[in-house]
Each structure stands twice: as C-alpha cells, then as structure tokens.
Motif scaffolding. Structure first.
Motif, PDB file in Angstrom:
ATOM      1  N   LEU A 160       0.911  -1.287  -0.266  1.00 44.82           N
ATOM      2  CA  LEU A 160       0.042  -0.006   0.133  1.00 44.82           C
ATOM      3  C   LEU A 160       0.726   1.132   0.060  1.00 44.82           C
ATOM      4  O   LEU A 160       0.414   2.303  -0.796  1.00 44.82           O
ATOM      5  CB  LEU A 160      -0.740  -0.016   1.305  1.00 44.82           C
ATOM      6  N   GLN A 161       2.066   1.354   0.673  1.00 46.73           N
ATOM      7  CA  GLN A 161       2.825   2.419   0.753  1.00 46.73           C
ATOM      8  C   GLN A 161       3.494   2.696  -0.733  1.00 46.73           C
ATOM      9  O   GLN A 161       3.482   3.816  -1.032  1.00 46.73           O
ATOM     10  CB  GLN A 161       3.987   2.272   1.910  1.00 46.73           C
ATOM     11  N   LEU A 162       3.947   1.501  -1.336  1.00 49.28           N
ATOM     12  CA  LEU A 162       4.498   1.814  -2.569  1.00 49.28           C
ATOM     13  C   LEU A 162       3.286   2.427  -3.656  1.00 49.28           C
ATOM     14  O   LEU A 162       3.476   3.170  -4.290  1.00 49.28           O
ATOM     15  CB  LEU A 162       4.812   0.512  -3.256  1.00 49.28           C
ATOM     16  N   LEU A 163       2.182   1.846  -3.552  1.00 47.35           N
ATOM     17  CA  LEU A 163       1.095   2.244  -4.184  1.00 47.35           C
ATOM     18  C   LEU A 163       0.571   3.948  -4.043  1.00 47.35           C
ATOM     19  O   LEU A 163       0.430   4.632  -4.924  1.00 47.35           O
ATOM     20  CB  LEU A 163      -0.292   1.472  -4.042  1.00 47.35           C
ATOM     21  N   ALA A 164       0.560   4.107  -2.730  1.00 51.06           N
ATOM     22  CA  ALA A 164       0.355   5.561  -2.418  1.00 51.06           C
ATOM     23  C   ALA A 164       1.365   6.314  -2.858  1.00 51.06           C
ATOM     24  O   ALA A 164       0.881   7.697  -3.001  1.00 51.06           O
ATOM     25  CB  ALA A 164       0.015   5.599  -0.753  1.00 51.06           C
TER      26      ALA A 164
ATOM     27  N   PHE B  81       2.462   6.803  -6.029  1.00 49.88           N
ATOM     28  CA  PHE B  81       2.383   7.171  -7.401  1.00 49.88           C
ATOM     29  C   PHE B  81       0.666   7.237  -7.843  1.00 49.88           C
ATOM     30  O   PHE B  81       0.371   7.944  -8.744  1.00 49.88           O
ATOM     31  CB  PHE B  81       3.043   6.688  -8.233  1.00 49.88           C
ATOM     32  N   VAL B  82      -0.013   6.364  -7.289  1.00 48.98           N
ATOM     33  CA  VAL B  82      -1.543   6.279  -7.694  1.00 48.98           C
ATOM     34  C   VAL B  82      -2.222   7.732  -7.363  1.00 48.98           C
ATOM     35  O   VAL B  82      -2.179   8.146  -6.193  1.00 48.98           O
ATOM     36  CB  VAL B  82      -2.214   5.209  -6.981  1.00 48.98           C
ATOM     37  N   PRO B  83      -2.596   8.330  -8.294  1.00 47.40           N
ATOM     38  CA  PRO B  83      -3.445   9.548  -8.248  1.00 47.40           C
ATOM     39  C   PRO B  83      -4.826   9.608  -7.561  1.00 47.40           C
ATOM     40  O   PRO B  83      -5.319   8.566  -7.524  1.00 47.40           O
ATOM     41  CB  PRO B  83      -3.749  10.276  -9.586  1.00 47.40           C
ATOM     42  N   ASP B  84      -5.065  10.787  -6.745  1.00 47.83           N
ATOM     43  CA  ASP B  84      -6.324  10.923  -6.245  1.00 47.83           C
ATOM     44  C   ASP B  84      -6.803   9.673  -5.086  1.00 47.83           C
ATOM     45  O   ASP B  84      -5.879   9.569  -4.222  1.00 47.83           O
ATOM     46  CB  ASP B  84      -7.440  11.038  -7.202  1.00 47.83           C
TER      47      ASP B  84
ATOM     48  N   GLN C 150       2.336   9.683   2.557  1.00 44.44           N
ATOM     49  CA  GLN C 150       2.015   9.955   0.928  1.00 44.44           C
ATOM     50  C   GLN C 150       0.611  10.262   0.845  1.00 44.44           C
ATOM     51  O   GLN C 150       0.332  11.223   0.096  1.00 44.44           O
ATOM     52  CB  GLN C 150       2.199   8.456   0.377  1.00 44.44           C
ATOM     53  N   LYS C 151      -0.354   9.542   1.519  1.00 44.68           N
ATOM     54  CA  LYS C 151      -1.946   9.842   1.441  1.00 44.68           C
ATOM     55  C   LYS C 151      -2.258   9.785   2.820  1.00 44.68           C
ATOM     56  O   LYS C 151      -2.237   8.576   3.312  1.00 44.68           O
ATOM     57  CB  LYS C 151      -2.580   8.856   0.491  1.00 44.68           C
ATOM     58  N   PRO C 152      -3.392  10.462   3.491  1.00 46.10           N
ATOM     59  CA  PRO C 152      -3.890  10.262   4.786  1.00 46.10           C
ATOM     60  C   PRO C 152      -4.928   9.041   4.355  1.00 46.10           C
ATOM     61  O   PRO C 152      -5.530   8.918   3.298  1.00 46.10           O
ATOM     62  CB  PRO C 152      -4.646  11.636   5.051  1.00 46.10           C
TER      63      PRO C 152
ATOM     64  N   PHE D 280      -0.536   4.533 -15.143  1.00 48.83           N
ATOM     65  CA  PHE D 280      -0.849   5.903 -14.417  1.00 48.83           C
ATOM     66  C   PHE D 280       0.218   7.134 -15.028  1.00 48.83           C
ATOM     67  O   PHE D 280       0.302   8.369 -14.626  1.00 48.83           O
ATOM     68  CB  PHE D 280      -0.974   6.039 -13.206  1.00 48.83           C
ATOM     69  N   GLY D 281       0.907   6.605 -15.998  1.00 52.57           N
ATOM     70  CA  GLY D 281       1.796   7.410 -16.799  1.00 52.57           C
ATOM     71  C   GLY D 281       3.035   7.874 -15.978  1.00 52.57           C
ATOM     72  O   GLY D 281       3.745   8.816 -16.358  1.00 52.57           O
ATOM     73  N   LYS D 282       3.564   6.909 -15.150  1.00 52.45           N
ATOM     74  CA  LYS D 282       4.673   7.226 -14.355  1.00 52.45           C
ATOM     75  C   LYS D 282       5.787   6.318 -14.995  1.00 52.45           C
ATOM     76  O   LYS D 282       5.621   5.359 -15.511  1.00 52.45           O
ATOM     77  CB  LYS D 282       4.477   6.856 -12.814  1.00 52.45           C
TER      78      LYS D 282
END
Length: 651
Positions: free
Chosen positions: A354-358, A360-363, A394-396, A555-557
């Motif tokens: 989840l930390q890795l996804l957070a 770069f995954v937008p929104d 990264q994301k709350p 996601f364009g990264k």
C-alpha cells in the motif's frame, strides 16, 4: 420535492404518496416492499399485468429468503402480549377514542377476541418450551433442527393455557390483530410500540401458512434455540399480568431460559413464485454484478428465458488496469485466510504494498477488507509498527466507521483531502458488503484504484451460513453448498471492484492482494467469476516489483526497473566485424540497436517476463504465456507494433 410540497399544503407525504401509488403508471420503491408479502399487501397496489424491474438485483436472493423467513423471540411474544394488555386498558378507560378502530365490532366483542388471542400466545410460548434441544452434529450448537413443516406442529400444539393456532385460525387472528393495532394507533396516549410486535406476529402467520406443507419441507428449516445473553437482553418490554416463562409446569429441560423459534427459508424461489402467482407480466433483474451468472440463475428458482450480458461502456484495454498479487515486496505470501491474516510478516508486507501504491496512484484509493474486525486489526498493527505513518505521509488514511451517523463525517474529511491544494489524494479503508463498497458512488477522483485484501467469504461460523450450505448439499448435489459460498464471495468482490469505474470516461486500476486468486500463474477458479468486462485485463503478476512497475506505467509514471544491457555480439557479427565490411558492420550495429530498443521498451510494458528457466517468454494481455522467443529474434518494427497493440493507460 414531494415532502416539501406536502408540508406546504399541510398534507402527510407518506399517506399522499401511498394513495397516489394506486393510480400511478410508474412506481419507484425499494424492491423489498414487493418481495415481502405483508408490506406488499399494505401498499394496496395491484401487480396484475405489471412489469417489475429489480435494479441492483445482486442482493435479491438474500432479500427473497429473508422476506420468506421469520424469527420469533421470547421477547417478541412478551411484547405482543403487553400490547394486548395496553389495548385492554385503552378500551376500558377511553372507549370513545377507539370507535373508528372498532369497525363493526363492539368493545366487548373485541375484548373477547383479544382474550382468546392472548391465550393462543401463552400456549405458543409453552409449546416452544416443550421442544427438546440437542447438540447438532453439523453446527455443534444445542438446538432443535427439523424440516420446515415441523413449524405447524409447534403452532398447532394445544396445552393447559389455550388452543393451538392452525391455518383456519389465521383468518380470525389477522383481522383482530389489525384492529388491536388500530386501537393503539388511534389512542391519544402514546404506547411503547404502537402495536409493531402484534403486526409482526400477523406477518409471521401469513408467511407460515402460505406455502403448502410439502413446500415447507422443500425450502425451509425450523430451528429452536436458546437466546444468547447479547441477543436476548433488553429486546422486550415489561409484561403485564403474566410473568414471562414463570409457568412451573413446563417440561423443557431448559426451563426459564428464553428461546427463539426460527423458520428459515433457503430458496429464493418461494418469493419469486409468489410474484408469478400475482399475474406479473414481466420480471426483469438488472445489476452490474450478477456474475457468475450461471449459479445466480439457478438460485432464482424460476426460469429466465432471456439473459443479457452487455459489454462495458469503457474500453477496458485502455481505461482499466488489473492484476493479482500473490506476494509482497519482502516475498511474504499474501494470505488473508483466518489462520494467516494476523501473521506479522503478512501484515507488514501488505502495508508495504500500500505504501508503494500510495506514492504514485493519483487521487483516491479504496482499500477494501473482508470484515470490520480484519480492517481494525490491520490498521492497529500498522499504527504500532509505524507503517501507518509512513503510508499517511503519502496519502492520509480515512477509516469507514461501523456506525452510520459517523459515515458522513468520514466522507467529508476524505473529500476535503482530495480537494486540497497540492493534494496527493487519500486512502479510504472500507469493508466489503459495507456502506461504502455497496452504496456510495465513487466518481472520478474519489476512486482511481481499488485494492482488495483477501476474499470476502461469508462468515463460516454463522449459523445461517452453515445451514444454507448443508441445505443446498442435501437438496441438490454434493458441492452445491460450496459453490454458493464461493459465489457469494466473488459477487462481493465484483461489487467492490466496480467502484473504480462509474462512467464511460472514467479510468482506474484494481489489485487483488491474495494468493488464492491465482493458481499455477493463472487466475484461480474463484477469480474466474470476476465480471466479464473486467476479467480480460486481469493477470497474475509474477512479483510485487513487476506489479508496481506495470501499475506505474498505466498511470503515466516512469518505470523504476533497470534497463537490461544490450546483448554481446554473436559469432556472425564478430566474423563480419573482422572482415572489415562496412555494410556488414552497419548491419550488426543496427541489429544491436534494435535489440537494445526492444529490451528497453519491453521492460516498461507487460509484453514480456522472465520464466523460471531463464528464457524470455512473451505474455499476452490476459497473462497467458505464449511461445518462447528471445528478444533478439524480434525486429524493432515487430516489437513496436506489438507494444502499440497491447499498450494501455491514459498517461
């Protein structure tokens, strides 16, 4: 709008709509109102030659079974008799307030019927107490378990306190119950319940005596069991005149302990066939998550000659990314089964994913758990280990509450985080079959990705789940119970994953984090029940590194995987180089360049992966392994064409 208009005219919106519904051409109501016989009758709407459309029909099997089932607790009987006593008092003290409720009966006549009804109920509670409870080998619980028709024996059994209740008594009891409820409703003095327990009793009697006795055995089971402390406490009201379960003549081994009488329906066909008998012209059931459709059709119990599965409005190859991840960054197998989900290594690696996804995954990212207890345990472990704060940087993270009144506050905070300046989005931890994964429309930025943790099987220890599986195996073929159990799980998965795409311009990704979705590098049998529009883009990802890289690309990264070096010149190239031929040298250089380009390009796509033997294999969109071929055997033009055909993403 209707409510406000009626208030302006000093008219009750409920009764206004109820009256207008009788002449309406189009009626919008919860479909439970039509399935439940009592509620359907109270609407006063004829279904003759009507077209019924059940939207969001993925829960209709459960709704039909619940509508045809009932549970009568000791406290329900106590409360019903308390309401009779309340009505006695009102008729005795304020007869003028009850004149409209009496109809063509006198006060004395209604009191006589009420006295007889109370004796029926006193006898019923004694009859329930005489049932002998034994330990059931299937459920390991102490209970009476019998075929459905045994309920008729319990109700009709007479005793010292009164006569039993049979089918011929229903025509007498139901109208009397309606009049007693009217007396309680018309009274100027409010009562504790307004007759709701008696009304429930009338509905139960209607349900009980509607089917043929043979149908009861085919579709129902009867249970009598002692109420647990948490289920029995505080549910009833005080009893006037008669102390509940105080009769010393009871033959029950568990004398004095409150019991529950249950008649559980395990077939959707009971309610469906009742609708057919009402002269319905057409019955249409729609949902985006009826998959797997074969088992769903069988569960309805009535023929559906027309079955339609439409394509999705999106181009899934370009607007959806999906995969199955079997292990975390540390190599720990992702297994959320009951015996493994509390293992520290599993919880830690799940947090790292989840930390890795957070990063770069937008929104918004929806993190879906099997249950509230699993969600709370994982979040608690992450807080204790510090992973929670690392993800939160990264994301709350916002946590779906158990209580409805807190949900709005949680969603407001989540939406504020998404809309904040320089926001990297937010994570919403939710539960399958919960309020968020079933009833909330996550549009655009609210959900760019769904991460499914585990497989949301129904609670294996739940009594109804145990008996449902046993019932299906006994009345069908061996394995039907397990098929239903798996179908319920994958349907909940489909419903949750469907949050990611809400309109034709939407896009997003889904990730199933559990090794049980995969088998031998392919989708497992349960994963093959995924919605038809989603299944083609789902593949089993060989490692967490590959999964993250593929998701980044969608996601364009930029890719984080190192580019492979160009292969060394082969013997032909070396020989040509030695010959000094300018043409041969140019050809060798072009070949090496094309090979390097192909290798670099493939490292950023899902077009190739290494097999266990070390040879390079081409992998199609569904994750199926094609014929082996080294990259040097492919020309740059061929690779470019392949990558263009299999490319996806909006980045």
């Amino acid at each position: 709008e209707i409510t406000q208009a009626c208030k302006d005219k000093m008219v009750c919106p409920y009764f206004k709509c109820r009256e207008d519904a009788k002449d309406a051409d189009l009626l919008l109501i919860p479909y439970d109102y039509l399935i439940n016989p009592g509620t359907r009758e109270s609407l006063g709407v004829s279904l003759q030659n009507s077209i019924l459309v059940f939207d969001e029909g993925h829960n209709i099997e459960k709704s039909c079974e619940q509508a045809a089932s009932f549970e009568l607790r000791s406290t329900d009987l106590a409360a019903a008799m308390t309401e009779i006593d309340d009505a006695f008092s009102l008729l005795d003290e304020e007869p003028e307030t009850c004149e409209e409720a009496l109809g063509d009966l006198t006060v004395e006549q209604l009191m006589g019927h009420m006295n007889l009804l109370k004796r029926n109920l006193l006898n019923l509670e004694d009859s329930i107490l005489t049932e002998r409870l034994v330990k059931d080998t299937t459920t390991e619980k102490v209970m009476t378990k019998a075929p459905g028709s045994h309920i008729l024996t319990i109700f009709s059994r007479s005793g010292s306190k009164g006569e039993g209740i049979t089918s011929k008594d229903v025509k007498r009891i139901v109208p009397i119950v309606r009049k007693v409820v009217s007396v309680l409703t018309y009274s100027r003095d409010s009562t504790s319940s307004g007759g709701q327990n008696l009304d429930k009793l009338a509905s139960l009697l209607t349900t009980l005596f509607t089917p043929d006795p043979s149908e009861l055995d085919k579709n129902y089971q009867v249970l009598v069991y002692e109420e647990s402390e948490e289920n029995g406490a505080g549910r009833g009201t005080k009893r006037k005149a008669v102390d509940f379960f105080s009769d010393q003549t009871s033959t029950s081994a568990g004398e004095g302990k409150p019991r529950t009488l249950a008649l559980w329906c395990f077939s959707c066909s009971v309610a469906m066939k009742q609708l057919e008998k009402l002269g319905v012209h057409s019955l249409i059931i729609t949902s985006g998550t009826l998959s797997p459709i074969e088992g769903t059709l069988e569960s309805f119990g009535v023929p559906f000659p027309v079955v339609l599965e439409n394509k999705h409005v999106i181009d899934a190859q370009k607007q959806l990314w999906g995969g199955v991840l079997s292990s975390g960054p540390g190599g720990t197998v992702l297994d959320a089964s009951f015996g493994q989900r509390d293992q520290p290594a599993y919880v830690r690696d799940l947090g790292r994913v989840l930390q890795l996804l957070a990063g770069f995954v937008p929104d918004g990212l929806l993190l879906a758990f099997h249950s509230y207890s699993q969600k709370e345990q994982v979040l608690r472990s992450w807080r204790e280990s510090g992973i929670y704060d690392q993800i939160g940087s990264q994301k709350p993270i916002f946590d779906e509450p158990r209580n409805n009144h807190e949900l709005q506050h949680t969603m407001e905070g989540y939406n504020r985080a998404l809309g904040a300046k320089s926001s990297n989005g937010a994570i919403l931890a939710a539960v399958c079959r919960g309020k968020l994964s079933e009833g909330i429309d996550f549009t655009d930025r609210q959900c760019r990705m769904v991460v499914m943790v585990g497989i949301p099987y129904p609670n294996r220890s739940d009594l109804r789940v145990i008996l449902k599986q046993n019932f299906l195996d006994s009345n069908g073929k061996e394995g039907d119970g397990r098929s239903w159990y798996s179908r319920e799980a994958i349907r909940a998965v489909n419903q949750t994953l469907g949050r990611v795409i809400r309109h034709r311009h939407d896009f997003g990704g889904v990730l199933l984090c559990d090794h049980r979705y995969a088998k031998e590098n392919r989708l497992s049998p349960i994963a093959r029940g995924l919605s038809a529009w989603m299944a083609p883009v789902m593949s089993v990802l060989p490692s967490c590194e590959v999964a993250i890289d593929a998701c980044r690309k969608f996601f364009g990264k930029p890719s984080l995987l190192p580019s492979k070096p160009a292969p060394a010149p082969g013997p032909i190239e070396e020989e040509r180089a030695k010959s000094g031929s300018a043409t041969a040298t140019a050809t060798a250089t072009a070949t090496a360049t094309a090979t390097a380009t192909a290798t670099s390009t493939t490292s950023k796509t899902k077009a190739g992966r290494k097999s266990s033997s070390g040879s390079s294999n081409l992998v199609g969109h569904s994750g199926e392994v094609g014929s082996p071929a080294t990259l040097s055997q492919l020309t740059a033009a061929t690779l470019a064409k392949r990558n263009a055909a299999q490319g996806y993403g909006l980045g």
